[in-house]
Design an enzyme around this catalytic site. Structure first.
Site, PDB file in Angstrom:
ATOM      1  N   TYR A 216      30.974  42.896  69.264  1.00 30.31           N
ATOM      2  CA  TYR A 216      30.613  42.015  68.169  1.00 30.31           C
ATOM      3  C   TYR A 216      31.532  40.804  68.191  1.00 30.31           C
ATOM      4  O   TYR A 216      32.635  40.857  68.744  1.00 30.31           O
ATOM      5  CB  TYR A 216      30.676  42.735  66.819  1.00 30.31           C
ATOM      6  CG  TYR A 216      31.926  43.527  66.573  1.00 30.31           C
ATOM      7  CD1 TYR A 216      33.020  42.967  65.920  1.00 30.31           C
ATOM      8  CD2 TYR A 216      32.026  44.856  67.002  1.00 30.31           C
ATOM      9  CE1 TYR A 216      34.168  43.689  65.690  1.00 30.31           C
ATOM     10  CE2 TYR A 216      33.178  45.586  66.772  1.00 30.31           C
ATOM     11  CZ  TYR A 216      34.250  45.000  66.113  1.00 30.31           C
ATOM     12  OH  TYR A 216      35.390  45.720  65.891  1.00 30.31           O
ATOM     13  N   HIS A 265      36.265  42.089  70.983  1.00 28.73           N
ATOM     14  CA  HIS A 265      35.728  40.746  71.042  1.00 28.73           C
ATOM     15  C   HIS A 265      35.823  40.194  72.458  1.00 28.73           C
ATOM     16  O   HIS A 265      36.654  40.615  73.257  1.00 28.73           O
ATOM     17  CB  HIS A 265      36.494  39.821  70.090  1.00 28.73           C
ATOM     18  CG  HIS A 265      36.650  40.399  68.706  1.00 28.73           C
ATOM     19  ND1 HIS A 265      35.596  40.923  68.017  1.00 28.73           N
ATOM     20  CD2 HIS A 265      37.737  40.525  67.913  1.00 28.73           C
ATOM     21  CE1 HIS A 265      36.023  41.343  66.835  1.00 28.73           C
ATOM     22  NE2 HIS A 265      37.320  41.132  66.759  1.00 28.73           N
TER      23      HIS A 265
END
Length: 293
Positions: A216, A265
């Protein structure tokens, strides 16, 4: 099926690499307005998929219950937060947490913007010369929450159903649940300025802007794309590793933790995308000082 915002057209799915400017009509920033017109697209596309943002396995009924709790706690903000398309000639400063802000002396420049977005628990006290003092919006999730003054918008990034439950309970009974790290039971903020980012926006940014199906986006990257939907001019400060590749915060020591990375990330990819958007004049990128370890 792409998740829709509560109101307005389907979100644009452009390719930032070709320099297309982001459309601004989709009101992704919801003022706690996760109502039934949005429910079914979230159900089919995000919450019950095999690629959930933080891999939370719960029923859709739990999601509906969390939304109902929010709307009862914040009844006056059950409408989409208006991002005025009439008075949109304003500037946004998105202030990241990178060590590259150290010594930058960007403080006065940052404070001169109409809107200043900051992330998580990044401090300003003691760092005013480099990062400024103004904060109009603070993006956070339960694990990174902190108290706010009465003039700052609390902007929740809901990566999981628990995040929605936390927001409602933190303002009422106190949160007594558990997460992957300690979570505050209560929070102090202006209840009338609470906002929630549409959960579909997180998936949209991950897929349309980063081209990713798993993991994400970081809070910082989400803040930049959100700012592109809010303001005419977006100026980005404090992103990226230092010149030695260390991912450090401006309030820590340079390179103090060489094992600190960007977690789930895609830090390097996000940084590349920001620089690409700067080349195509979608935003202005302020590099700051590339510190030596």
């Amino acid at each position: 099926m792409n998740p829709r915002p509560l109101l307005g057209p389907d979100p644009p799915v452009e390719n930032p690499d070709v320099g297309e400017h982001v459309a601004v009509a989709a009101p992704w920033l919801l003022q706690v307005a996760l109502t039934q017109s949005f429910v079914h697209s979230v159900q089919t596309d995000l919450l019950l998929s095999d690629q959930q943002l933080q891999f939370e396995r719960r029923s859709f009924t739990s999601y509906q219950r969390a939304v109902d709790g929010l709307l009862k706690t914040f009844p006056s903000i059950s409408k989409v937060a208006e991002v005025s398309l009439v008075d949109r000639r304003r500037t946004c400063a998105v202030v990241g947490n990178s060590v590259n802000l150290k010594g930058s002396r960007y403080g006065h420049l940052i404070d001169a913007h109409d809107v200043v977005l900051r992330m998580n628990y990044a401090p300003t006290k003691g760092y005013e010369e480099d990062v400024g003092t103004k904060t109009s919006h603070r993006l956070m999730y339960p694990e990174s929450a902190l108290d706010l003054n009465d003039s700052t918008h609390l902007v929740l990034l809901p990566f999981k159903i628990l995040d929605l439950e936390w927001l409602q309970q933190a303002f009422t009974t106190g949160f007594n649940g558990t997460s992957y790290k300690p979570v505050r039971a209560t929070i102090r903020a202006n209840k009338s300025l609470v906002m929630v980012v549409n959960p579909g926006f997180i998936a949209y940014v991950n897929r349309a802007w980063l081209g990713m199906r798993r993991g994400y986006p970081s809070t910082g990257f989400l803040a930049v794309i959100l700012a592109l939907h809010m303001c005419d001019e977006v100026h980005v400060f404090g992103y990226g590793a230092d010149r030695n590749g260390n991912w450090s915060h401006y309030w820590g020591k340079v390179g103090e933790n060489p094992n600190f990375k960007t977690g789930l990330h895609h830090g390097k990819h996000e940084y590349h995308m920001l620089r690409t958007m700067a080349v195509h004049q979608q935003l202005k990128f302020f590099r700051g000082c590339f510190q030596k370890a």
